[in-house]
Write an enzyme that holds these catalytic residues in place. Sequence first.
Site, PDB file in Angstrom:
ATOM      1  N   ASN A  31       0.867  -1.182   0.000  1.00  0.00           N
ATOM      2  CA  ASN A  31       0.000   0.000   0.000  1.00  0.00           C
ATOM      3  C   ASN A  31       0.903   1.231   0.000  1.00  0.00           C
ATOM      4  O   ASN A  31       1.473   1.587   1.033  1.00  0.00           O
ATOM      5  CB  ASN A  31      -0.892  -0.038   1.253  1.00  0.00           C
TER       6      ASN A  31
ATOM      7  N   LYS B 248       0.093   4.250  -0.347  1.00  0.00           N
ATOM      8  CA  LYS B 248      -0.581   5.450   0.191  1.00  0.00           C
ATOM      9  C   LYS B 248      -0.344   6.630  -0.764  1.00  0.00           C
ATOM     10  O   LYS B 248      -0.238   6.423  -1.974  1.00  0.00           O
ATOM     11  CB  LYS B 248      -0.126   5.732   1.620  1.00  0.00           C
TER      12      LYS B 248
ATOM     13  N   HIS C 272      -9.519   1.135   4.951  1.00  0.00           N
ATOM     14  CA  HIS C 272      -8.259   1.384   5.647  1.00  0.00           C
ATOM     15  C   HIS C 272      -8.515   2.375   6.778  1.00  0.00           C
ATOM     16  O   HIS C 272      -9.323   3.301   6.629  1.00  0.00           O
ATOM     17  CB  HIS C 272      -7.217   1.938   4.666  1.00  0.00           C
TER      18      HIS C 272
ATOM     19  N   GLU D  26      -6.949   4.845   7.815  1.00  0.00           N
ATOM     20  CA  GLU D  26      -6.740   6.256   7.453  1.00  0.00           C
ATOM     21  C   GLU D  26      -7.962   6.818   6.736  1.00  0.00           C
ATOM     22  O   GLU D  26      -8.307   7.985   6.895  1.00  0.00           O
ATOM     23  CB  GLU D  26      -5.475   6.392   6.594  1.00  0.00           C
TER      24      GLU D  26
ATOM     25  N   GLU E 291      -5.453  -4.947  10.640  1.00  0.00           N
ATOM     26  CA  GLU E 291      -4.436  -3.919  10.862  1.00  0.00           C
ATOM     27  C   GLU E 291      -4.738  -3.183  12.164  1.00  0.00           C
ATOM     28  O   GLU E 291      -5.564  -2.254  12.179  1.00  0.00           O
ATOM     29  CB  GLU E 291      -4.448  -2.903   9.717  1.00  0.00           C
TER      30      GLU E 291
ATOM     31  N   GLY F 214       2.282   2.367  10.803  1.00  0.00           N
ATOM     32  CA  GLY F 214       3.228   3.462  10.634  1.00  0.00           C
ATOM     33  C   GLY F 214       3.921   3.881  11.925  1.00  0.00           C
ATOM     34  O   GLY F 214       4.549   4.932  11.989  1.00  0.00           O
TER      35      GLY F 214
ATOM     36  N   SER G 296       3.273  -2.036  10.421  1.00  0.00           N
ATOM     37  CA  SER G 296       4.727  -2.070  10.625  1.00  0.00           C
ATOM     38  C   SER G 296       5.346  -3.424  10.297  1.00  0.00           C
ATOM     39  O   SER G 296       6.289  -3.872  10.956  1.00  0.00           O
ATOM     40  CB  SER G 296       5.088  -1.640  12.054  1.00  0.00           C
TER      41      SER G 296
HETATM   42  P1  PGA Z   1       2.704   0.337   7.701  1.00  0.00           P
HETATM   43  O1  PGA Z   1       1.252   0.546   7.042  1.00  0.00           O
HETATM   44  O2  PGA Z   1       3.248  -0.942   7.153  1.00  0.00           O
HETATM   45  O3  PGA Z   1       3.490   1.541   7.290  1.00  0.00           O
HETATM   46  O4  PGA Z   1       2.491   0.270   9.185  1.00  0.00           O
HETATM   47  C1  PGA Z   1       0.387  -0.515   6.827  1.00  0.00           C
HETATM   48  C2  PGA Z   1      -0.875  -0.008   6.203  1.00  0.00           C
HETATM   49  O5  PGA Z   1      -1.292   1.112   6.548  1.00  0.00           O
HETATM   50  O6  PGA Z   1      -1.487  -0.664   5.332  1.00  0.00           O
END
Ligand code: PGA
Length: 254
Positions: free
Chosen positions: A10, A12, A98, A100, A170, A176, A216
Site C-alpha cells: 500500500n 498510500k 483502511h 486512514e 491492521e 506506521g 509495521s
Molecule cells: P505500515 O502501514 O506498514 O506503514 O504500518 C500498513 C498499512 O497502513 O497498510
Amino acid sequence: MSRQKMVVGNWKMNKVYVEGLVLANTVMAQLQQFREDVKVVVCPPSIHIQTIASIYRDYPQLSVGAQNCSHHASGAYTGELSAAMLASVGAEYVILGHSERRTHFNETHQELAEKVEQALQNKLSPIFCCGEPFDKREANQQEAFVQQQIEESLFHLAPKRFEQLIIAYEPIWAIGTGMTATPEQAQEMHAFIRQLIASKYGDDIAENTTILYGGSCKPSNAAELFAQKDVDGALVGGASLHAEDFVQIVLQRV
Ligand code: PGA
C-alpha cells in the site's frame, strides 16, 4: 477464491509518476525468477494504475490494486473514482476501509458495505481492512470492535460473494508506528476472525478466506508473523516504498 499466500503493498499518497515506475519495475525485476505460489499486489496511487498494470500484464503473480473506490456507481461526484473505472484500467483489487480512510474521510460501516458492493459488481477483489485503536486493546475490547466492523460491512453478503474477499487485520496502533503486533497477538485475532466467518458462512469458507496482517510489517518481523497458522500474508505500508524491503518480505512468504 481459495486461501492464498499474499503480500500487498500500500503506497498510500507517495511516489510521483517516475518514482512509481522505478519502484514498480524494480519490484518486478527482483521477483521475475521467484516461482513460489505467492500473489503480490501493488496498490499505487490510482493515477499510476494503468501504467503499472500494463507493465505487470505478462506476470500473473503480480497484480495491481487501488487504495479506495467510490460507493457510487457513477454520476456527479467530483473527484471520485468508481470501481468500474479502476477495473477498466487494470486494477484487480481494491483496499477498502483502511483506518486512514475511516479516520480522515469518515468512512462508515454502511458506506463501506456499499463500496464492497461496487467493487464486487466490477470484479475487483476487496481487501477489507479492520483493526482496533489502542484504547480498545488496552480495555481488552479488540475482538468486539473488529467483530462489529466485519459484521456491519460484510455479513450482508451472500456466501458466493463473501468468497471474493480478502481480509486485512491492521491494529491501528501498529500502523506506521514501528509497533508491530506480536505474532501471538496477530494469530489470536486472525483465529478469531476466521472463527467469526465460520459462524456465519461455515468452516469451508472460513478456511478458504485469505487473512493478511498489516501494521509495521518489515523484513525483520515478516517471517515470525507468516509462521502463524492463520496469517496468510501481509498488507505492507512503509516498507512497500522500498523495493528491497518489499521483495524481502515477499521472499519470506513461501
Ligand atoms: P505500515 O502501514 O506498514 O506503514 O504500518 C500498513 C498499512 O497502513 O497498510
